[in-house]
Design a protein around this motif. Structure first.
Motif, short mmCIF file in Angstrom:
data_model
loop_
_atom_site.label_atom_id
_atom_site.label_comp_id
_atom_site.label_asym_id
_atom_site.label_seq_id
_atom_site.Cartn_x
_atom_site.Cartn_y
_atom_site.Cartn_z
N LEU A 248 -0.22 4.16 -2.08
CA LEU A 248 -1.58 4.67 -1.89
C LEU A 248 -1.74 5.50 -0.63
O LEU A 248 -2.76 6.18 -0.45
N LEU B 1 0.80 -1.23 0.00
CA LEU B 1 0.00 0.00 0.00
C LEU B 1 0.84 1.28 0.00
O LEU B 1 0.28 2.38 0.10
N LEU C 21 -9.21 -3.61 -0.01
CA LEU C 21 -7.93 -3.94 0.63
C LEU C 21 -7.67 -3.03 1.83
O LEU C 21 -7.17 -3.48 2.86
N GLN D 77 -9.10 -1.61 -4.39
CA GLN D 77 -8.15 -1.02 -3.45
C GLN D 77 -8.84 -0.60 -2.15
O GLN D 77 -8.29 -0.76 -1.06
N LYS D 78 -10.08 -0.10 -2.25
CA LYS D 78 -10.83 0.27 -1.05
C LYS D 78 -11.08 -0.96 -0.17
O LYS D 78 -10.99 -0.88 1.06
N ILE E 211 -9.16 6.04 -5.33
CA ILE E 211 -8.73 4.66 -5.51
C ILE E 211 -9.90 3.79 -5.97
O ILE E 211 -11.07 4.14 -5.80
N SER E 212 -9.59 2.63 -6.54
CA SER E 212 -10.61 1.75 -7.10
C SER E 212 -11.34 0.98 -6.00
O SER E 212 -10.92 0.96 -4.83
#
Length: 549
Positions: free
Chosen positions: A134, A131, A149, A146-147, A142-143
């Motif tokens: 990010l 991460l 995660l 990714q959210k 973020i996608s």
């Protein structure tokens, strides 16, 4: 030792007569990987929420839930927050801060950890999840993958002993979903973290499980390890639960039933085991007469163009990146077009342009005169404003100016099997039920082209079958369907044409067999299993149709 014991748990939501959970009893050992499955509304989410003290729903309950032998309600608040972590279905619902690193630190700050502890854990978790790039981004940049995660990492920073996950991959593309599930499995194997996961992507998650618990009407219907579950379901002639099994297992059971597989071996659960089984019986002998390419004739048929995207370009911010880059795609009458692609590639943006909700900044959208387009968004809650599903449908019928409105409402409700949901508040429905109710609202507008954004998200395998039957019926009645989806198995079996969206443009389009038959990741488990013998077979039915003794 048991980490969770549920004893005769029953639960009723306020103002309901039917039990959401009906005398549920089960136990989970430390280190187990348990999968909850069953039809939408069967009680999976309700059960998971009863295992997390802070998330327990309001209503009438009886029975008990013990965590490490202690009644859940008697756990100190800090211990309950630390030791039991939960990741919800919609990543947006769990994120509360503006920046990624703020979100990661939020749970630790609330517990009151020292800054040195927080920095150490944050550094370790960021490295484990990759991460670092990010950390200083806005959560809005973020996608969806990714959210999710970030949500998982936030929970793991408290080092829980029990991890609860409610449909965590429902909004992820196939590659991201497999990566996420493998990460969960790695935590289970390497940390001995107990995992209880509610999931409809059973193709990927059943092979990882120690036990499967299937709920039906708020009761435990099956509680068994994966291969035993396959046998239990297959041995019940009246069972309708076969769609819940992995494709490879269904193929084995179909071949066994047709006496095409004489070897008595363990039921395969994965592609690897399926290939070993087929190699052991000498592969698949196919009937050449069955392999004629009927799709060639369909490609040569004259098609009536309804809508055309011509080099459409779009970006959300003046100085931001282009989401769509000269995208071109035709939509024809009566077809069922499935568009696939990774998270963040612009599929929803393209669909909203087709529906007229966004306008291209360059290029153009051509639509035949008089063609009406209906749009079903990914989040069904956007469609609800009233207190009951029935009132939602009545107001939509008023807005659309429908003649014979009661007949049409009843017809749509019956087709989508939501008649029994009419008196309920839309927000009290399960995710799959909300999806069906929102689709009913769109269908009452009587569109010619139906644009669907992830219509199978949150649906169990049986509900998917019903949705597929409805969509096929709509195509036969003259509707055209454009569906954006991450559900490869659904698209392979039911779409008439598939397209891949990559880097803002359509990179490939073809009928399902040639489209999926040459892919490595974006293809079905059956195709990966039998490709050596039947390169264009995508489903169990395709294989059984061509397999001869």
């Amino acid at each position: 030792m048991e980490i969770i014991r549920v004893d005769q748990l029953s639960f009723y939501y306020p103002d309901t007569q039917a039990a959401a959970l009906d005398n549920v009893s089960l136990s989970v050992k430390k280190g187990d990987f348990v999968v909850l499955c069953g039809a939408s509304g069967c009680g999976k989410t309700t059960l998971l929420r009863h295992l997390k003290q802070e998330a327990q729903p309001t209503g009438k309950r009886s029975g008990s839930v013990l965590f490490n032998g202690i009644p859940l309600g008697e756990l100190p608040a800090v211990a309950a927050a630390e030791q039991i972590g939960m990741v919800f279905q919609n990543p947006e619902n769990q994120i509360v801060m503006d920046q990624v690193w703020h979100e990661l630190a939020f749970s630790m700050e609330n517990i009151g950890y020292a800054q040195a502890v927080m920095r150490k854990r944050l550094a370790e978790m960021s490295h484990f999840f990759g991460l670092e790039d990010l950390l200083y981004k806005s959560v809005h940049e973020i996608s969806g993958g990714q959210k999710q995660l970030i949500n998982l990492a936030s929970v793991l920073l408290l080092q829980p002993k029990l991890l609860l996950l409610d449909e965590p991959t429902s909004q992820l593309d196939p590659v991201a979903a497999r990566d996420f599930l493998q990460l969960i499995y790695r935590l289970n194997q390497e940390m001995s973290m107990t995992v209880i996961i509610s999931e409809h992507r059973l193709e990927d998650v059943i092979p990882l499980a120690d036990r499967i618990i299937m709920l039906d009407g708020g009761r435990v219907k099956y509680d068994a390890e994966p291969r035993e579950l396959c046998r239990l379901i297959s041995s019940d002639d009246a069972s309708t639960d076969l769609p819940y099994l992995p494709s490879v297992s269904k193929l084995y059971l179909s071949a066994e039933s047709a006496r095409l597989s004489p070897n008595a071996i363990e039921i395969p659960l994965t592609v690897r085991e399926g290939k070993q089984w087929l190699a052991g019986i000498g592969g698949i002998q196919s009937d050449p007469a069955m392999q004629a390419d009927e799709l060639t004739n369909k490609r040569n048929e004259k098609k009536e163009l309804l809508l055309a995207c011509e080099e459409m370009t779009f970006k959300y911010e003046k100085d931001g990146p282009e989401v769509l880059k000269k995208l071109s795609l035709n939509v024809y009458k009566h077809e069922f077009l499935a568009v696939l692609g990774g998270n963040g590639t612009g599929k929803t943006t393209m669909l909203q342009m087709m529906a007229g909700l966004l306008k291209p900044q360059r290029g153009r959208l051509k639509r035949e005169k008089g063609v009406k387009v209906g749009y079903l968004a990914q989040n069904p809650l956007l469609y609800f404003s009233f207190d009951t599903v029935e009132e939602e449908l009545q107001r939509m019928a008023d807005y659309a100016g429908l003649a014979e409105r009661e007949h049409k409402i009843a017809s749509v409700a019956a087709a989508l099997q939501i008649a029994d949901l009419m008196p309920k508040h839309p927000y009290d429905l399960s995710g799959g039920e909300q999806q069906r109710a929102a689709l009913a609202l769109v269908l009452l507008g009587e569109p010619d082209i139906l644009c669907l954004d992830e219509p199978t998200k949150g649906l169990d395998p049986i509900a998917k079958q019903r949705t597929a039957e409805l969509l096929q019926q709509l195509c036969r009645s003259g509707k055209t369907i454009v569906m954006v989806t991450h559900d490869i198995e659904f698209a392979a079996e039911h779409a008439s044409r598939c397209a891949m969206l990559f880097d803002g443009a359509i990179s490939a389009e073809a009928a399902p067999a040639p489209f999926f038959g040459t892919n490595y990741f974006y293809t079905t488990a059956i195709n990966r299993t039998v490709r050596e013998w039947l390169p264009e077979a995508l489903t169990t039915g395709d294989v059984m149709d061509q397999w001869v003794k």
